[in-house]
Design a protein around this motif. Structure first.
Motif, PDB file in Angstrom:
ATOM      1  N   ALA A 116     -65.087 -61.358 -47.224  1.00  0.00           N
ATOM      2  CA  ALA A 116     -63.993 -60.810 -47.782  1.00  0.00           C
ATOM      3  C   ALA A 116     -64.533 -60.301 -49.432  1.00  0.00           C
ATOM      4  N   PRO A 117     -63.880 -59.395 -50.138  1.00  0.00           N
ATOM      5  CA  PRO A 117     -64.326 -58.760 -51.340  1.00  0.00           C
ATOM      6  C   PRO A 117     -63.990 -59.971 -52.232  1.00  0.00           C
ATOM      7  N   LEU A 118     -64.583 -59.867 -53.447  1.00  0.00           N
ATOM      8  CA  LEU A 118     -64.359 -61.163 -54.678  1.00  0.00           C
ATOM      9  C   LEU A 118     -63.216 -60.744 -55.264  1.00  0.00           C
ATOM     10  N   LEU A 119     -62.366 -61.706 -55.687  1.00  0.00           N
ATOM     11  CA  LEU A 119     -61.120 -61.671 -56.414  1.00  0.00           C
ATOM     12  C   LEU A 119     -61.738 -61.149 -57.845  1.00  0.00           C
ATOM     13  N   ASP A 120     -62.701 -61.717 -58.267  1.00  0.00           N
ATOM     14  CA  ASP A 120     -63.206 -61.437 -59.644  1.00  0.00           C
ATOM     15  C   ASP A 120     -63.279 -59.938 -59.710  1.00  0.00           C
ATOM     16  N   ASP A 121     -63.820 -59.060 -58.592  1.00  0.00           N
ATOM     17  CA  ASP A 121     -64.103 -57.671 -58.770  1.00  0.00           C
ATOM     18  C   ASP A 121     -62.778 -56.914 -58.998  1.00  0.00           C
ATOM     19  N   LEU A 122     -61.626 -57.602 -58.528  1.00  0.00           N
ATOM     20  CA  LEU A 122     -60.194 -56.843 -58.583  1.00  0.00           C
ATOM     21  C   LEU A 122     -59.825 -57.265 -60.063  1.00  0.00           C
ATOM     22  N   VAL A 123     -60.099 -58.326 -60.578  1.00  0.00           N
ATOM     23  CA  VAL A 123     -59.504 -58.479 -61.733  1.00  0.00           C
ATOM     24  C   VAL A 123     -60.101 -57.560 -63.015  1.00  0.00           C
ATOM     25  N   LYS A 124     -61.319 -57.459 -62.681  1.00  0.00           N
ATOM     26  CA  LYS A 124     -62.166 -56.507 -63.539  1.00  0.00           C
ATOM     27  C   LYS A 124     -61.540 -55.159 -63.716  1.00  0.00           C
ATOM     28  N   LEU A 125     -60.836 -54.667 -62.714  1.00  0.00           N
ATOM     29  CA  LEU A 125     -60.412 -53.155 -62.479  1.00  0.00           C
ATOM     30  C   LEU A 125     -59.276 -52.977 -63.615  1.00  0.00           C
ATOM     31  N   TYR A 142     -58.505 -61.459 -50.927  1.00  0.00           N
ATOM     32  CA  TYR A 142     -59.767 -61.832 -51.611  1.00  0.00           C
ATOM     33  C   TYR A 142     -60.223 -63.132 -51.756  1.00  0.00           C
ATOM     34  N   GLU A 143     -61.507 -63.433 -52.075  1.00  0.00           N
ATOM     35  CA  GLU A 143     -62.024 -64.796 -52.128  1.00  0.00           C
ATOM     36  C   GLU A 143     -62.347 -65.142 -53.576  1.00  0.00           C
ATOM     37  N   VAL A 144     -62.258 -66.405 -53.822  1.00  0.00           N
ATOM     38  CA  VAL A 144     -62.821 -67.138 -55.079  1.00  0.00           C
ATOM     39  C   VAL A 144     -63.903 -67.908 -54.356  1.00  0.00           C
ATOM     40  N   ARG A 145     -65.265 -67.780 -54.661  1.00  0.00           N
ATOM     41  CA  ARG A 145     -66.463 -68.475 -54.176  1.00  0.00           C
ATOM     42  C   ARG A 145     -67.066 -69.348 -55.230  1.00  0.00           C
ATOM     43  N   GLU A 146     -67.285 -70.439 -55.067  1.00  0.00           N
ATOM     44  CA  GLU A 146     -68.159 -71.466 -55.921  1.00  0.00           C
ATOM     45  C   GLU A 146     -69.298 -72.044 -55.018  1.00  0.00           C
ATOM     46  N   PRO A 147     -70.649 -72.011 -55.628  1.00  0.00           N
ATOM     47  CA  PRO A 147     -71.580 -72.759 -54.923  1.00  0.00           C
ATOM     48  C   PRO A 147     -71.714 -74.149 -54.707  1.00  0.00           C
TER      49      PRO A 147
END
Length: 598
Positions: A116-125, A142-147
């Motif tokens: 799924a696309p990253l939520l951070d990319d949408l927030v930057k738009l 959208y996803e929030v991913r943390e290692p």
């Protein structure tokens, strides 16, 4: 539809405020969408940190870290509780290849988790892009991913955020935005009305002054501000004083002259040195009013040219609006108006209706033709009819000589005379046809002894419909009679009028060989006149034939005599009436007869 200046101003201000409100509302919603997404992103990061803390507590001491994560009750509680957070659809721990290690749904363990696309990319738009994705997108996740790397454990925490859930949260905030927008629009409309009332007040004052001037009253001091409207008010008072002074100087003759000009069919008006109208009669006023809808002054160029040259303008033809959609041709002339000192006072414009002039000229030409034909009637009757009678008598004698009487008393032709008898029969039939033509001509030219009296229009139309009904039924024509009870009687000879309407109705039925509708109507109109129309839905009349439809012996029908419509025209003329025809090929023809009221 023509809008007033006040309406245009109110609509303009309201539309401007509406656009501003919509833009501001969209900006506000965009900011709220950004806040909601940032909150969802922060919530996902916080949830990922909680998962990391729990994994850090159990993984270092576990022999199999992956098994420990799956079987740990605390981790399961965290994952299950995640779906109750706003906007979160799932929380999972996957390995480096995307296979689920731990999930709130145990059935998903061991299965690959779709990307799924990253939520951070949408927030930057930015806010508007986020708003478009939330309200007009397909409801993506959208996803929030943390290692997640602890000892031998190498994986990723993935938190799913649905834009559909974020949309549901935002929709709860739409109602206050709409209410606020409605309040702003209502306030803007009220403000625009007050502003229009204040700004347009001088125009209403000037209008009242012009109405006083039109009634011949002096324009009193106008309550106007000291600006352009104030200067216009001063000029109006000056014009009013000049007109009243000139009117008083010629009070007696002027009254008679005004009455004559007011009742002229021609359009007459006086335009001042600035090109503005100083006086117009009703005919010219209606022309100016019709042209104002197009925002044009039809005589401006002609008036300006006459003012510049100070010479009369050559008559020119103008096509000017009439009514809502029609136009009419006018012959327009312009003449300079000077005072006794040869100073230019203005321009007089004279417009004459070309259609009316054409109708008068057509009537004069037709009357001349009738007069010429009338002078020939006696000669035709003597020089043609008497020889025809003599020829008929001698043909009968010739037939007798070509025949022999048999022994049984029956007359029969000789063998050689049979062919001659056939030729004699043809000559006789042609002589009879020529006699019918002469009879029709004499009937057309011989004045009838009319006996005018009040004739009920409704009874006249009903009787005409009853007579023509068999012909209409034979052609599949539907008859309609439309004459309200209040239509006044006409003054005329019942027999002549009945024959004229019958000719028109029969022609209409013949024009609808494949069926149609024949409509007979009667209506009272202005100037104590009554209009009778005969309307069909037949083949129509070709435009080239329209000028000749009332000409004697002109016909387009097979076997027609060309006398019927001429007789109708003559009957209407004898009744001091008018007749006009309108036709469209393929759609039908309408004859309109206007007769004086009884």
């Amino acid at each position: 539809m023509r809008l007033s200046l006040r309406t245009k101003q109110v609509l303009g201000v309201t539309a401007l405020v509406g656009v501003v409100v919509v833009v501001l509302s969209l900006i506000d919603l965009g900011q709220q969408a950004r806040v909601r997404l940032e909150e969802s992103q922060a919530r996902g990061v916080l949830l990922a940190q909680a998962i990391y803390q729990r994994a850090f507590a159990i993984v270092p001491e576990a022999a199999d870290p992956y098994y420990a994560l799956r079987e740990d009750g605390g981790m399961r509680n965290i994952l299950e509780a995640s779906i109750y957070s706003k906007g979160v659809t799932y929380a999972a721990i996957v390995d480096t290849s995307g296979i689920v290690i731990a999930h709130y749904d145990p059935e998903q363990i061991g299965k690959p988790l779709p990307d799924a696309p990253l939520l951070d990319d949408l927030v930057k738009l930015g806010g508007m892009a986020e708003l478009s994705e939330i309200f007009f997108g397909d409801g993506r996740t959208y996803e929030v991913r943390e290692p997640l790397k602890i000892g031998r454990l190498a994986g990723v925490t993935r938190i799913g955020i649905s834009t559909l859930l974020v949309r549901n949260v935002l929709q709860e905030t739409l109602q206050p935005v709409f209410i606020r927008a409605l309040y702003l629009l209502g306030g803007a409309t009220l403000g625009a009305l007050l502003l229009a009332q204040w700004l347009l007040r001088p125009i209403h004052v000037l209008r009242s002054g012009l109405k006083r001037l039109e009634r011949g009253e002096p324009a009193a001091a106008l309550d106007l501000p000291q600006d352009e409207f104030g200067e216009l008010g001063n000029e109006l008072r000056a014009v009013s004083e000049k007109l009243l002074a000139s009117r008083e100087a010629a009070a007696g003759p002027q009254v008679v002259l005004d009455s004559i000009v007011e009742n002229l069919a021609d359009a007459v008006g006086i335009f001042g040195p600035t090109g503005d109208p100083l006086f117009v009669n009703p005919a010219l006023r209606s022309l100016l009013h019709a042209s104002e809808r197009d925002g044009s002054h039809p005589f401006r160029e002609l008036v300006d040219r006459t003012l510049d040259s100070r010479l009369p303008a050559e008559p020119t033809t103008m096509t000017l609006p009439e009514g809502e959609t029609g136009t009419r041709d006018w012959q327009v002339s312009a003449y300079p108006v000077n005072d006794k000192d040869d100073r230019l006072l203005g321009v007089m414009v004279l417009a004459r209706d070309l259609e009316a002039l054409g109708a008068v000229e057509s009537t004069i030409r037709y009357s001349r033709k009738l007069a010429a034909l009338g002078r020939l009637t006696a000669g035709v009757a003597h020089e043609v009819k008497n020889p025809l009678n003599a020829m008929t008598i001698h043909l009968e004698l010739l037939k007798g000589k070509l025949s022999v009487r048999r022994t049984d008393g029956v007359e029969a032709a000789t063998a050689g005379g049979q062919a001659a008898l056939e030729h004699v029969g043809i000559i006789g039939s042609e002589i009879r046809r020529l006699d019918q033509v002469v009879q029709g001509f004499l009937k057309f030219m011989r004045p009838e002894d009319l006996q005018p009296r009040p004739v009920p229009v409704q009874a006249l139309l009903s009787e005409t419909a009853r007579i023509v009904e068999p012909d209409a039924a034979a052609n599949g024509v539907r008859l309609q009679v439309d004459c309200p009870p209040g239509v006044p009687d006409v003054q005329g000879d019942p027999g002549s009028l009945r024959q004229a309407l019958l000719n028109l109705a029969l022609n209409a039925c013949q024009a609808m060989a494949h069926g149609g509708t024949l409509r007979l109507t009667g209506r009272g109109i202005s100037r104590r006149r009554v209009a009778i129309t005969v309307e069909d839905t037949g083949a129509g009349i070709h435009p080239d034939h329209m000028p000749k439809v009332f000409d004697l012996y002109f016909t387009t029908k097979h076997g027609g005599s060309g006398i019927g419509l001429s007789m109708v025209y003559r009957t209407v003329q004898l009744h001091d009436g008018e007749i006009e025809v309108q036709s469209t090929l393929g759609k039908g023809t309408t004859f309109r007869i206007v007769l004086p009221q009884a």
